[in-house]
Write a protein that holds these residues in place. Sequence first.
Motif, PDB file in Angstrom:
ATOM      1  N   GLY A   1       4.232  -2.688   2.867  1.00  0.00           N
ATOM      2  CA  GLY A   1       4.310  -4.580   2.466  1.00  0.00           C
ATOM      3  C   GLY A   1       5.085  -5.339   1.921  1.00  0.00           C
ATOM      4  O   GLY A   1       6.472  -5.018   1.541  1.00  0.00           O
ATOM      5  N   PRO A   2       4.887  -6.572   2.147  1.00  0.00           N
ATOM      6  CA  PRO A   2       5.518  -7.872   1.127  1.00  0.00           C
ATOM      7  C   PRO A   2       5.822  -7.219   0.268  1.00  0.00           C
ATOM      8  O   PRO A   2       7.007  -7.622  -0.408  1.00  0.00           O
ATOM      9  CB  PRO A   2       5.386  -8.719   1.425  1.00  0.00           C
ATOM     10  N   ASN A   3       5.538  -6.700  -0.684  1.00  0.00           N
ATOM     11  CA  ASN A   3       5.693  -7.137  -2.077  1.00  0.00           C
ATOM     12  C   ASN A   3       6.295  -4.634  -2.557  1.00  0.00           C
ATOM     13  O   ASN A   3       6.184  -4.322  -4.101  1.00  0.00           O
ATOM     14  CB  ASN A   3       4.823  -6.242  -2.871  1.00  0.00           C
ATOM     15  N   SER A   4       5.977  -4.399  -1.547  1.00  0.00           N
ATOM     16  CA  SER A   4       6.960  -2.406  -1.509  1.00  0.00           C
ATOM     17  C   SER A   4       8.499  -2.572  -2.077  1.00  0.00           C
ATOM     18  O   SER A   4       9.142  -1.972  -2.642  1.00  0.00           O
ATOM     19  CB  SER A   4       7.329  -1.810  -0.070  1.00  0.00           C
ATOM     20  N   PRO A   5       9.189  -3.691  -2.256  1.00  0.00           N
ATOM     21  CA  PRO A   5      10.517  -3.881  -2.956  1.00  0.00           C
ATOM     22  C   PRO A   5      10.064  -4.037  -4.049  1.00  0.00           C
ATOM     23  O   PRO A   5      11.210  -2.795  -4.743  1.00  0.00           O
ATOM     24  CB  PRO A   5      11.075  -4.577  -2.053  1.00  0.00           C
ATOM     25  N   ALA A   6       8.845  -4.626  -5.005  1.00  0.00           N
ATOM     26  CA  ALA A   6       9.085  -4.104  -5.531  1.00  0.00           C
ATOM     27  C   ALA A   6       7.995  -3.362  -6.232  1.00  0.00           C
ATOM     28  O   ALA A   6       8.997  -2.566  -7.537  1.00  0.00           O
ATOM     29  CB  ALA A   6       7.912  -6.228  -6.108  1.00  0.00           C
ATOM     30  N   VAL A   7       7.969  -2.212  -5.394  1.00  0.00           N
ATOM     31  CA  VAL A   7       6.639  -0.936  -5.882  1.00  0.00           C
ATOM     32  C   VAL A   7       8.285  -0.495  -6.412  1.00  0.00           C
ATOM     33  O   VAL A   7       8.527   0.258  -7.180  1.00  0.00           O
ATOM     34  CB  VAL A   7       6.202  -0.569  -4.837  1.00  0.00           C
ATOM     35  N   LEU A   8       8.872  -0.193  -4.754  1.00  0.00           N
ATOM     36  CA  LEU A   8       9.970   0.783  -5.288  1.00  0.00           C
ATOM     37  C   LEU A   8      11.416   0.439  -6.248  1.00  0.00           C
ATOM     38  O   LEU A   8      11.320   1.241  -6.946  1.00  0.00           O
ATOM     39  CB  LEU A   8      11.164   0.948  -4.338  1.00  0.00           C
ATOM     40  N   ARG A   9      11.370  -0.571  -6.942  1.00  0.00           N
ATOM     41  CA  ARG A   9      12.556  -1.270  -8.297  1.00  0.00           C
ATOM     42  C   ARG A   9      11.903  -0.891  -9.492  1.00  0.00           C
ATOM     43  O   ARG A   9      12.769  -0.427  -9.905  1.00  0.00           O
ATOM     44  CB  ARG A   9      12.560  -2.637  -8.427  1.00  0.00           C
TER      45      ARG A   9
ATOM     46  N   GLY B   1       0.596  -0.972  -0.140  1.00  0.00           N
ATOM     47  CA  GLY B   1       0.094  -0.164  -0.169  1.00  0.00           C
ATOM     48  C   GLY B   1       0.721   1.556   0.090  1.00  0.00           C
ATOM     49  O   GLY B   1       2.234   1.195   0.221  1.00  0.00           O
ATOM     50  N   ILE B   2       0.237   2.543  -0.721  1.00  0.00           N
ATOM     51  CA  ILE B   2       0.957   3.990  -0.503  1.00  0.00           C
ATOM     52  C   ILE B   2       0.135   4.443  -0.052  1.00  0.00           C
ATOM     53  O   ILE B   2      -1.110   4.536  -0.144  1.00  0.00           O
ATOM     54  CB  ILE B   2       1.509   4.003  -2.501  1.00  0.00           C
ATOM     55  N   PHE B   3       0.838   5.250   1.635  1.00  0.00           N
ATOM     56  CA  PHE B   3       0.306   6.786   2.081  1.00  0.00           C
ATOM     57  C   PHE B   3       0.493   7.544   1.825  1.00  0.00           C
ATOM     58  O   PHE B   3       2.200   7.879   1.790  1.00  0.00           O
ATOM     59  CB  PHE B   3       0.115   5.824   3.521  1.00  0.00           C
ATOM     60  N   ASP B   4       0.363   8.837   1.245  1.00  0.00           N
ATOM     61  CA  ASP B   4       0.800  10.400   1.412  1.00  0.00           C
ATOM     62  C   ASP B   4       0.673  10.732   2.673  1.00  0.00           C
ATOM     63  O   ASP B   4       0.414  10.987   4.110  1.00  0.00           O
ATOM     64  CB  ASP B   4      -0.581  11.390   0.993  1.00  0.00           C
ATOM     65  N   ILE B   5       2.229  10.840   3.237  1.00  0.00           N
ATOM     66  CA  ILE B   5       2.987  11.167   4.386  1.00  0.00           C
ATOM     67  C   ILE B   5       3.567  12.528   4.287  1.00  0.00           C
ATOM     68  O   ILE B   5       4.571  12.849   5.209  1.00  0.00           O
ATOM     69  CB  ILE B   5       3.649  10.183   5.341  1.00  0.00           C
TER      70      ILE B   5
ATOM     71  N   THR C   1       2.216  -6.216  -9.155  1.00  0.00           N
ATOM     72  CA  THR C   1       2.659  -6.006  -7.222  1.00  0.00           C
ATOM     73  C   THR C   1       1.467  -5.191  -6.263  1.00  0.00           C
ATOM     74  O   THR C   1       1.663  -5.614  -5.342  1.00  0.00           O
ATOM     75  CB  THR C   1       3.706  -4.243  -7.072  1.00  0.00           C
ATOM     76  N   GLY C   2       0.654  -5.211  -6.855  1.00  0.00           N
ATOM     77  CA  GLY C   2      -0.711  -5.445  -6.403  1.00  0.00           C
ATOM     78  C   GLY C   2      -1.235  -3.765  -5.772  1.00  0.00           C
ATOM     79  O   GLY C   2      -1.946  -3.837  -4.454  1.00  0.00           O
ATOM     80  N   VAL C   3       0.057  -2.852  -5.253  1.00  0.00           N
ATOM     81  CA  VAL C   3       0.369  -1.958  -4.274  1.00  0.00           C
ATOM     82  C   VAL C   3      -1.424  -1.074  -5.043  1.00  0.00           C
ATOM     83  O   VAL C   3      -1.656  -0.733  -6.157  1.00  0.00           O
ATOM     84  CB  VAL C   3       0.949  -0.844  -4.510  1.00  0.00           C
ATOM     85  N   VAL C   4      -1.942  -0.562  -3.573  1.00  0.00           N
ATOM     86  CA  VAL C   4      -3.231   0.322  -3.977  1.00  0.00           C
ATOM     87  C   VAL C   4      -2.835   1.678  -2.798  1.00  0.00           C
ATOM     88  O   VAL C   4      -2.466   1.204  -1.870  1.00  0.00           O
ATOM     89  CB  VAL C   4      -4.458  -0.597  -3.376  1.00  0.00           C
ATOM     90  N   PRO C   5      -3.437   2.884  -2.889  1.00  0.00           N
ATOM     91  CA  PRO C   5      -3.253   4.068  -2.579  1.00  0.00           C
ATOM     92  C   PRO C   5      -4.088   3.032  -0.377  1.00  0.00           C
ATOM     93  O   PRO C   5      -5.281   3.099  -0.904  1.00  0.00           O
ATOM     94  CB  PRO C   5      -4.336   4.730  -3.177  1.00  0.00           C
ATOM     95  N   CYS C   6      -3.601   4.199   0.111  1.00  0.00           N
ATOM     96  CA  CYS C   6      -4.207   3.667   1.334  1.00  0.00           C
ATOM     97  C   CYS C   6      -5.035   5.135   2.089  1.00  0.00           C
ATOM     98  O   CYS C   6      -3.590   5.875   2.171  1.00  0.00           O
ATOM     99  CB  CYS C   6      -3.386   2.881   2.612  1.00  0.00           C
ATOM    100  N   GLY C   7      -5.189   5.589   3.046  1.00  0.00           N
ATOM    101  CA  GLY C   7      -5.488   6.568   3.603  1.00  0.00           C
ATOM    102  C   GLY C   7      -4.691   6.417   5.292  1.00  0.00           C
ATOM    103  O   GLY C   7      -4.661   5.325   5.993  1.00  0.00           O
ATOM    104  N   LEU C   8      -5.845   7.861   5.918  1.00  0.00           N
ATOM    105  CA  LEU C   8      -5.541   7.364   7.420  1.00  0.00           C
ATOM    106  C   LEU C   8      -6.346   6.539   8.411  1.00  0.00           C
ATOM    107  O   LEU C   8      -5.518   5.796   9.098  1.00  0.00           O
ATOM    108  CB  LEU C   8      -5.232   8.864   7.780  1.00  0.00           C
ATOM    109  N   GLY C   9      -6.964   5.924   7.857  1.00  0.00           N
ATOM    110  CA  GLY C   9      -7.749   4.716   8.879  1.00  0.00           C
ATOM    111  C   GLY C   9      -6.642   3.165   8.463  1.00  0.00           C
ATOM    112  O   GLY C   9      -6.899   3.381   9.593  1.00  0.00           O
TER     113      GLY C   9
ATOM    114  N   THR D   1       2.337   8.890  -9.263  1.00  0.00           N
ATOM    115  CA  THR D   1       1.995   7.777  -9.982  1.00  0.00           C
ATOM    116  C   THR D   1       2.268   6.813 -10.948  1.00  0.00           C
ATOM    117  O   THR D   1       2.561   5.891 -11.015  1.00  0.00           O
ATOM    118  CB  THR D   1       1.489   9.220 -11.038  1.00  0.00           C
ATOM    119  N   ARG D   2       4.525   6.596 -10.256  1.00  0.00           N
ATOM    120  CA  ARG D   2       5.037   6.108 -10.545  1.00  0.00           C
ATOM    121  C   ARG D   2       4.998   5.023 -10.020  1.00  0.00           C
ATOM    122  O   ARG D   2       5.188   3.607 -10.108  1.00  0.00           O
ATOM    123  CB  ARG D   2       6.527   7.240 -10.719  1.00  0.00           C
ATOM    124  N   LEU D   3       5.038   5.844  -8.647  1.00  0.00           N
ATOM    125  CA  LEU D   3       5.228   4.494  -7.699  1.00  0.00           C
ATOM    126  C   LEU D   3       3.709   3.143  -7.456  1.00  0.00           C
ATOM    127  O   LEU D   3       3.961   2.779  -7.283  1.00  0.00           O
ATOM    128  CB  LEU D   3       5.244   4.805  -5.887  1.00  0.00           C
ATOM    129  N   LEU D   4       2.320   3.886  -8.063  1.00  0.00           N
ATOM    130  CA  LEU D   4       1.620   2.991  -8.056  1.00  0.00           C
ATOM    131  C   LEU D   4       1.174   2.632  -9.944  1.00  0.00           C
ATOM    132  O   LEU D   4       0.844   1.553  -9.891  1.00  0.00           O
ATOM    133  CB  LEU D   4       0.014   4.094  -7.775  1.00  0.00           C
TER     134      LEU D   4
END
Lengths: 127, 369
Positions: B151-159, B48-52, B220-228, B211-214
């Motif tokens: 998340g477990p797929n976060s390295p793949a998202v970054l790469r 997941g990706i969060f805006d921080i 990778t299955g990465v999705v935007p995630c919020g504060l909840g 956009t690039r990270l998504l």
Amino acid sequence: MNVPSDLLYAPTHEWLKREGDLATVGITDHAQHELTDVVYVELPAVGTSVNAGDQICVVESVKAASDIYSPVSGTVESVNDALSSDPSLINSDPHGNGWIFKIRIASGADLSHLKSPAQYAEQLGQA
Amino acid sequence: MESELKKTPLSSIHPQFGARMVEFGGWWMPVQYQGILQEHLAVRRLAGIFDISHMGEFFISGPSACEFLNHILCNDVRILQVGAGQYTLLLNENGGVIDDLLCYRIEDQKYLLVVNASKIEEDAAWITRHLPEGVTFSDESDSWAGFAIQGPNSPAVLRAALQESFELPARNHIACVNSPEGPLFVARTGYTGEDGFEFFCTASHAAVWWTRLLASAPQTGVVPCGLGARDTLRLEVGYPLNGSDLSPERTPLEAGLAPFVKIDKGEFIGRAALLKQRENGVPSKLVGLVMEGKTPPPRAHYPVLFEGNVVGETSSGSLSPSMEKGIAMAYLPLEISKLGNVVEIDIRGRKFNALVSKRPMYKPQPESK
């Protein structure tokens, strides 16, 4: 938001389906959308007597607990036990399998204070 | 009112991704996109990706930067090699918590502090007040955007988002790189208990990097995630939230953060109070609580009872999506905070049993899957 045409509505976002002097009650599509994921329902006790507008039970999402109000005066006849194991029915099927309780309408009680589908849709700001 | 709130560079983009926006500590932020439960489980299983971007970024530099930071922060800054970071806390003179933060050594004599959004002004004022000659402090919070990729797929998202030549930093380390879209800080840290990264870019490039990270979502299955989801994720692993579980009235020792408090490193603000607590014991401890059976979710500020008496209140609480039970944290008197003790949580007038539990209440799956 979905506003079925065979239901009546309270301004506090409960719906009512009348069958004789028995009514089924739940919360509307708008209400479940505002609540987001429902994770717990505190069902009313069978046999509870209420007046229209009384707080009757609580629906909880991850972020907040929300009071539910009885649209009519009467006595709780049965509750939807399925919500104990699957509260998300309120989100996925708010007007159907997500019903919350059935109430025996008090004799002499009338439903004229409730909104028609068109009136409720207007309240929601929908055409 | 929305117009009076602070906005991140992405505040107008989030609704395009289905975000529901809310006010949070003076900021206009996404609380959820597809739903808190789904976002939470996506982070545990995929990514997941969060805006921080609302968080604060402080830069502190100079020959005495290390010495200064070691004086105001309770962990030992001296052990940090260039490229390494540590979790630490900024304490007041009573040993109470002003803020918890990450401290990274990004150059030999330069450090990056990432602080809570709600404490930016207060932290900056405290640092300025104590800043000695020769140490430079710069609050660059408005210039930087940030994303947490967890998340477990976060390295793949970054790469997928970065050049192939980019080497991902190791856990608790930070990489500082220049890209065609501005400078980047990529730290392997997070607030979820999963493998993950906190990624900082310049505010003007925020949309490009979001956009690039998504972009790798189909793989990778990465999705935007919020504060909840951010809150349910950190609570499951027993991480404290400043303002709820941490406060100026409690020391990090009471909060169970002793590994991050290096009392013997030498003098630092708050040390005297911590020394006393180490000698005499702490009066109370922040423990985890796990509800028994199906209950309403516990929330913050619900009374906690032991043997019929109110002994404290919850500081945080929620449903745990991974455990499908209610979980909470509370400061309980030391003698009651034994693992396995049964307490009651008063949830809107009804009492439900909960077990005193170690933290984390939930243990994520191991990294190698």
